[in-house]
Motif scaffolding. Sequence first.
Motif, PDB file in Angstrom:
ATOM      1  N   GLU A 131       0.839  -1.202   0.000  1.00 33.07           N
ATOM      2  CA  GLU A 131       0.000   0.000   0.000  1.00 33.07           C
ATOM      3  C   GLU A 131       0.874   1.252   0.000  1.00 33.07           C
ATOM      4  O   GLU A 131       0.577   2.240  -0.686  1.00 33.07           O
ATOM      5  N   GLN A 132       1.952   1.207   0.741  1.00 34.39           N
ATOM      6  CA  GLN A 132       2.873   2.342   0.784  1.00 34.39           C
ATOM      7  C   GLN A 132       3.560   2.538  -0.564  1.00 34.39           C
ATOM      8  O   GLN A 132       3.740   3.673  -1.034  1.00 34.39           O
ATOM      9  N   LEU A 133       3.937   1.444  -1.204  1.00 32.71           N
ATOM     10  CA  LEU A 133       4.645   1.520  -2.477  1.00 32.71           C
ATOM     11  C   LEU A 133       3.763   2.065  -3.592  1.00 32.71           C
ATOM     12  O   LEU A 133       4.190   2.928  -4.371  1.00 32.71           O
ATOM     13  N   ILE A 134       2.526   1.578  -3.686  1.00 33.98           N
ATOM     14  CA  ILE A 134       1.648   2.071  -4.753  1.00 33.98           C
ATOM     15  C   ILE A 134       1.269   3.525  -4.503  1.00 33.98           C
ATOM     16  O   ILE A 134       1.136   4.318  -5.438  1.00 33.98           O
ATOM     17  N   ALA A 135       1.138   3.901  -3.219  1.00 35.76           N
ATOM     18  CA  ALA A 135       0.845   5.303  -2.881  1.00 35.76           C
ATOM     19  C   ALA A 135       2.026   6.188  -3.275  1.00 35.76           C
ATOM     20  O   ALA A 135       1.842   7.313  -3.764  1.00 35.76           O
ATOM     21  N   SER A 136       3.248   5.681  -3.099  1.00 31.19           N
ATOM     22  CA  SER A 136       4.443   6.429  -3.466  1.00 31.19           C
ATOM     23  C   SER A 136       4.499   6.641  -4.981  1.00 31.19           C
ATOM     24  O   SER A 136       4.843   7.729  -5.458  1.00 31.19           O
ATOM     25  N   ALA A 137       4.138   5.604  -5.743  1.00 26.90           N
ATOM     26  CA  ALA A 137       4.111   5.721  -7.195  1.00 26.90           C
ATOM     27  C   ALA A 137       3.059   6.735  -7.632  1.00 26.90           C
ATOM     28  O   ALA A 137       3.297   7.559  -8.527  1.00 26.90           O
ATOM     29  N   GLU A 138       1.903   6.702  -7.013  1.00 25.92           N
ATOM     30  CA  GLU A 138       0.827   7.646  -7.346  1.00 25.92           C
ATOM     31  C   GLU A 138       1.231   9.078  -7.014  1.00 25.92           C
ATOM     32  O   GLU A 138       0.951  10.010  -7.775  1.00 25.92           O
ATOM     33  N   ASN A 139       1.902   9.258  -5.878  1.00 24.95           N
ATOM     34  CA  ASN A 139       2.370  10.602  -5.498  1.00 24.95           C
ATOM     35  C   ASN A 139       3.451  11.106  -6.456  1.00 24.95           C
ATOM     36  O   ASN A 139       3.529  12.306  -6.743  1.00 24.95           O
ATOM     37  N   GLY A 140       4.282  10.178  -6.931  1.00 25.81           N
ATOM     38  CA  GLY A 140       5.308  10.553  -7.896  1.00 25.81           C
ATOM     39  C   GLY A 140       4.703  11.136  -9.159  1.00 25.81           C
ATOM     40  O   GLY A 140       5.239  12.080  -9.745  1.00 25.81           O
ATOM     41  N   ILE A 141       3.559  10.593  -9.571  1.00 20.34           N
ATOM     42  CA  ILE A 141       2.857  11.107 -10.754  1.00 20.34           C
ATOM     43  C   ILE A 141       2.272  12.483 -10.462  1.00 20.34           C
ATOM     44  O   ILE A 141       2.382  13.409 -11.269  1.00 20.34           O
ATOM     45  N   LYS A 142       1.654  12.628  -9.293  1.00 24.84           N
ATOM     46  CA  LYS A 142       1.032  13.903  -8.932  1.00 24.84           C
ATOM     47  C   LYS A 142       2.067  15.029  -8.820  1.00 24.84           C
ATOM     48  O   LYS A 142       1.792  16.177  -9.159  1.00 24.84           O
ATOM     49  N   GLU A 143       3.257  14.692  -8.344  1.00 22.94           N
ATOM     50  CA  GLU A 143       4.283  15.707  -8.097  1.00 22.94           C
ATOM     51  C   GLU A 143       5.165  15.981  -9.314  1.00 22.94           C
ATOM     52  O   GLU A 143       6.011  16.873  -9.272  1.00 22.94           O
ATOM     53  N   PHE A 144       4.960  15.230 -10.379  1.00 16.05           N
ATOM     54  CA  PHE A 144       5.787  15.425 -11.577  1.00 16.05           C
ATOM     55  C   PHE A 144       5.457  16.771 -12.214  1.00 16.05           C
ATOM     56  O   PHE A 144       4.342  17.016 -12.657  1.00 16.05           O
ATOM     57  N   ASP A 145       6.454  17.647 -12.265  1.00 18.77           N
ATOM     58  CA  ASP A 145       6.254  19.011 -12.759  1.00 18.77           C
ATOM     59  C   ASP A 145       6.596  19.077 -14.248  1.00 18.77           C
ATOM     60  O   ASP A 145       7.645  19.580 -14.638  1.00 18.77           O
ATOM     61  N   ASP A 146       5.683  18.576 -15.084  1.00 18.88           N
ATOM     62  CA  ASP A 146       5.960  18.561 -16.518  1.00 18.88           C
ATOM     63  C   ASP A 146       5.913  19.955 -17.135  1.00 18.88           C
ATOM     64  O   ASP A 146       6.470  20.180 -18.207  1.00 18.88           O
ATOM     65  N   THR A 147       5.279  20.906 -16.442  1.00 20.71           N
ATOM     66  CA  THR A 147       5.210  22.279 -16.968  1.00 20.71           C
ATOM     67  C   THR A 147       6.582  22.960 -16.943  1.00 20.71           C
ATOM     68  O   THR A 147       6.795  23.949 -17.638  1.00 20.71           O
ATOM     69  N   SER A 148       7.496  22.450 -16.133  1.00 17.80           N
ATOM     70  CA  SER A 148       8.830  23.052 -16.039  1.00 17.80           C
ATOM     71  C   SER A 148       9.822  22.422 -17.020  1.00 17.80           C
ATOM     72  O   SER A 148      10.980  22.838 -17.075  1.00 17.80           O
ATOM     73  N   LEU A 149       9.373  21.427 -17.774  1.00 18.80           N
ATOM     74  CA  LEU A 149      10.256  20.795 -18.746  1.00 18.80           C
ATOM     75  C   LEU A 149      10.509  21.726 -19.926  1.00 18.80           C
ATOM     76  O   LEU A 149       9.590  22.371 -20.428  1.00 18.80           O
ATOM     77  N   ALA A 150      11.751  21.794 -20.363  1.00 18.89           N
ATOM     78  CA  ALA A 150      12.076  22.491 -21.605  1.00 18.89           C
ATOM     79  C   ALA A 150      11.658  21.581 -22.743  1.00 18.89           C
ATOM     80  O   ALA A 150      12.088  20.426 -22.815  1.00 18.89           O
ATOM     81  N   ILE A 151      10.796  22.068 -23.615  1.00 18.81           N
ATOM     82  CA  ILE A 151      10.233  21.221 -24.651  1.00 18.81           C
ATOM     83  C   ILE A 151      11.225  21.004 -25.784  1.00 18.81           C
ATOM     84  O   ILE A 151      11.829  21.937 -26.301  1.00 18.81           O
TER      85      ILE A 151
END
Length: 223
Positions: A131-151
């Motif tokens: 449960e902790q591991l899948i929650a960590s993976a889900e949080n990793g997706i939520k926290e991914f700042d794709d708007t800061s990526l240089a395209i």
Amino acid sequence: MRKKVIISIILIFILTISTAAAQGFSLRDLERVRVLWNGNELSASSNDTAVVLNNRVYVPAYLLRQAKLTVQLNNNTLSIIDSKTKYINNLHILNKFQTDYFDSFAETDKEALRLLGNIILKERVDSTKIEQLIASAENGIKEFDDTSLAIIGDRPDNLLSEASLSAESYRKAINSLLNYGKTGSEADLEAFYKDREKASAANNLAKSVYNDYFNLSLEKALH
């Protein structure tokens, strides 16, 4: 460090004839200098080049674009940005996603198979870790700042969409696995395998997009 040293010893201005003339000089009177960046000469027109004035070097700002620096004049502010910095930043963002999401997903899958073995052997099942591991993976997706990526080319939009599908599918797979541990139902076991396969396929697609974008960013950062 090299960039900082060079910029620190060069006063960067947009040199115009009127500026020189105001000080009693014309461009013809000034000592011209070559500007090298990593050993490569930054070329300028014969009428607009780097010069020495009062023992100081003045370089046309546009020359720095050839050194892959972003140069922008906005009102009375000249902004100079190392273009490579944004690609190095890409690597930091993507590396964090690797740790927060991909690594957590891989550990989730290992723990799921371990739990399946415990269920088959009728040993004690503790779902705390998974449960902790899948929650960590889900949080990793939520926290991914794709708007800061240089395209670079196309946006890697399907990176997040495939990763989200993968995490959602594995969450369902875990629920089916835990239900199988309680009921022993073959339907729950089949649902586990089905959702796990769907999660793995989406994760592989996300990983492919990730690798491509990471390599593009690395190439831009190094050259």
